[in-house]
Design an enzyme around this catalytic site. Structure first.
Site, short mmCIF file in Angstrom:
data_model
loop_
_atom_site.label_atom_id
_atom_site.label_comp_id
_atom_site.label_asym_id
_atom_site.label_seq_id
_atom_site.Cartn_x
_atom_site.Cartn_y
_atom_site.Cartn_z
N GLU A 363 -19.30 -11.77 -4.60
CA GLU A 363 -18.91 -12.60 -3.45
C GLU A 363 -17.46 -13.09 -3.58
OE1 GLU A 363 -21.82 -14.95 -1.49
OE2 GLU A 363 -23.47 -13.71 -2.24
N1 COS Z 1 -12.82 -16.92 7.98
C1 COS Z 1 -12.46 -16.31 9.14
N2 COS Z 1 -11.56 -15.33 9.20
C2 COS Z 1 -10.97 -14.94 8.06
C3 COS Z 1 -11.28 -15.53 6.82
C4 COS Z 1 -12.25 -16.56 6.81
N3 COS Z 1 -12.62 -17.16 5.68
N4 COS Z 1 -10.54 -14.93 5.86
C5 COS Z 1 -9.78 -14.00 6.48
N5 COS Z 1 -10.04 -14.03 7.80
C6 COS Z 1 -9.43 -13.21 8.85
C7 COS Z 1 -7.94 -13.47 8.97
O1 COS Z 1 -7.68 -14.56 9.82
C8 COS Z 1 -7.46 -12.16 9.58
O2 COS Z 1 -7.72 -12.13 10.95
P1 COS Z 1 -6.50 -12.14 12.04
O3 COS Z 1 -5.68 -10.93 11.76
O4 COS Z 1 -7.21 -12.12 13.35
O5 COS Z 1 -5.76 -13.42 11.79
C9 COS Z 1 -8.38 -11.14 8.93
O6 COS Z 1 -9.55 -11.84 8.51
C10 COS Z 1 -7.76 -10.41 7.77
O7 COS Z 1 -7.36 -11.40 6.84
P2 COS Z 1 -6.22 -11.17 5.78
O8 COS Z 1 -5.00 -10.60 6.44
O9 COS Z 1 -6.07 -12.42 5.01
O10 COS Z 1 -6.87 -9.98 4.92
P3 COS Z 1 -6.57 -9.48 3.46
O11 COS Z 1 -6.71 -8.01 3.46
O12 COS Z 1 -5.28 -10.07 2.95
O13 COS Z 1 -7.82 -10.02 2.61
C11 COS Z 1 -9.17 -11.52 1.40
C12 COS Z 1 -8.20 -11.32 2.56
C13 COS Z 1 -8.57 -11.08 0.07
C14 COS Z 1 -9.44 -13.00 1.34
C15 COS Z 1 -10.47 -10.73 1.69
O14 COS Z 1 -10.25 -9.34 1.71
C16 COS Z 1 -11.58 -11.02 0.73
O15 COS Z 1 -12.22 -12.08 0.80
N6 COS Z 1 -11.88 -10.08 -0.17
C17 COS Z 1 -13.01 -10.19 -1.07
C18 COS Z 1 -14.24 -9.66 -0.46
C19 COS Z 1 -15.43 -9.97 -1.27
O16 COS Z 1 -15.79 -11.13 -1.44
N7 COS Z 1 -16.08 -8.92 -1.76
C20 COS Z 1 -17.29 -9.05 -2.43
C21 COS Z 1 -18.34 -8.47 -1.56
S1 COS Z 1 -19.81 -9.30 -1.46
S2 COS Z 1 -20.60 -9.07 -3.20
#
Ligand code: COS
Length: 380
Positions: A363
């Protein structure tokens, strides 16, 4: 500020504690060894309401707050982190996701069965090449008018073979990047859906983790969650709450190991006295207790933020980052306090140490939490 739990919170915490001690403790070592989790136990968790704690009562959920949920997660994780990850995925990813973003038909058809334990859910985001980099989805969902066709592979899926309904994230329009991603409800008996091999894991070995294959799986359009292109936001919002659950799991693993070490140190003698009377051990226990208490405050704060309708992305990420590190540190020290006995299965701490590691990975790894935290504190 009020740090006191309500009577209802105490009741829920105690019920989870009793359930963990009476139903989960017997057999926890064997389940870890055999890598299995009996269906009857999942059913019991459902009957007692642990699988749909926060979901709306009109769909069979418990209608409880997040504080209640994290209290239950902590107690169950003290004893069996394999059980608590099933609870966590079903509650905070699957049920919460559907309750918050599903439509009326989806809630009636799917959520009402997931909240009671009649059916179990899985959340399918990770792929062989899209773990932390979650926007790089290779699984495709091609729009065919009244349905989608899904192709691809998902990895490390909790409840992989035991789930009935799968929330699957897939790319519909590559050009649109994350805005072209959708989330779908896929039923287990869908043609072309295949459960891959079971993962042989270091920890949480009782939990059922598989890869999944989608070969031309037909999914009706009414099974898409939200508007076209909402899938990535759905995943991010759902995982934000999921991280509070995993933080509570990490807290429970740490607290469980600490309690075992504390009790052991009061009865094990060395150099003519109980080992807790040696400062080397007493100081370890002091450090363990302090970091656990700090983790508990952070987990509660994140849960409280969610219950108050405040943004919890930051507090949830910080709670997970800190509590998972605490789980790792405390379980290693708990093994050390137990000495040679810590290295053998019947004292439980070696299992908790193995279980702790995953809380820094799933997560969102600790590194991902630091991305979320740093972006949040630097954005203004
Ligand atoms: N709530 C709502 N929207 C979100 C958000 C959140 N917590 N986090 C990101 N977003 C949205 C952003 O606002 C963006 O949307 P807009 O372009 O409309 O503004 C979009 O998602 C993409 O976000 P961002 O540009 O920040 O994407 P990145 O590729 O930089 O990735 C992270 C962001 C690293 C935070 C994300 O890829 C992540 O959480 N990765 C881990 C995933 C994970 O937990 N994997 C385990 C799987 S489950 S075991």
């Amino acid at each position: 500020m009020d740090f006191k739990l309500t009577e209802e919170h105490i009741m829920i915490r105690d019920a989870a504690r009793d359930f963990a001690k009476t139903e989960l403790l017997p057999g926890v070592i064997e389940r870890d060894e055999k890598q299995e989790f009996p269906k009857e136990l999942i059913k019991k968790m459902g009957d007692l309401g642990f699988l749909g704690m926060m979901a709306s009562p009109e769909y069979g959920g418990g209608g409880m707050d997040t504080i209640s949920y994290v209290l239950a997660m902590e107690e169950i994780s003290k004893i069996d982190a394999s059980a608590s990850v099933m609870i966590s995925v079903n509650n905070s990813l699957v049920c919460w996701g559907l309750d918050t973003f599903g439509n009326e038909e989806q809630k009636k058809k799917y959520l009402s069965k997931l909240t009671t334990g009649e059916k179990l859910g899985a959340f399918c985001l990770s792929e062989p090449e899209a773990g932390s980099d979650a926007t790089s989805q290779r699984t495709t969902a091609i729009d065919k008018g009244d349905h989608y066709i899904l192709n691809g592979t998902k990895n490390w899926i909790t409840n992989g073979s035991s789930a009935d309904y799968y929330l699957v994230i897939a790319q519909t329009d590559k050009e649109k990047k994350h805005k072209g991603i959708n989330a779908f409800i896929v039923e287990k008996d869908s043609e072309g859906f295949e459960i891959g091999p079971k993962e042989q894991k270091l920890g949480i070995r009782g939990s059922d983790t598989h890869s999944l294959n989608f070969n031309d799986v037909k999914v009706p359009k009414e099974n898409r969650i939200g508007e076209d292109g909402f899938g990535f936001k759905f995943a991010m919002k759902t995982l934000s709450g999921g991280r509070i659950g995993i933080a509570a799991q990490a807290l429970g693993i740490a607290a469980g190991a600490y309690e075992l070490a504390r009790d052991y140190s009061k009865q094990r003698k060395a150099f003519g006295t109980e080992i807790c009377n040696h400062q080397a051990i007493a100081f370890k226990l002091a450090d363990m207790h302090t970091s656990i208490e700090a983790s508990r405050h952070m987990v509660m704060k994140a849960a409280w933020d969610k219950d108050q309708g405040q943004n919890y992305d930051l507090s949830g990420a910080m709670a997970k980052l800190y509590a998972s590190k605490t789980a790792m540190d405390v379980t290693v020290e708990a093994v050390q306090v137990h000495g040679g006995n810590g290295y053998v299965k019947e004292y439980h701490v070696e299992r908790l140490m193995r279980d702790a590691k995953i809380t820094q990975i799933y997560e969102g790894t600790s590194e991902i939490q630091k991305i979320v935290i740093s972006r949040s504190i630097l954005k203004d």
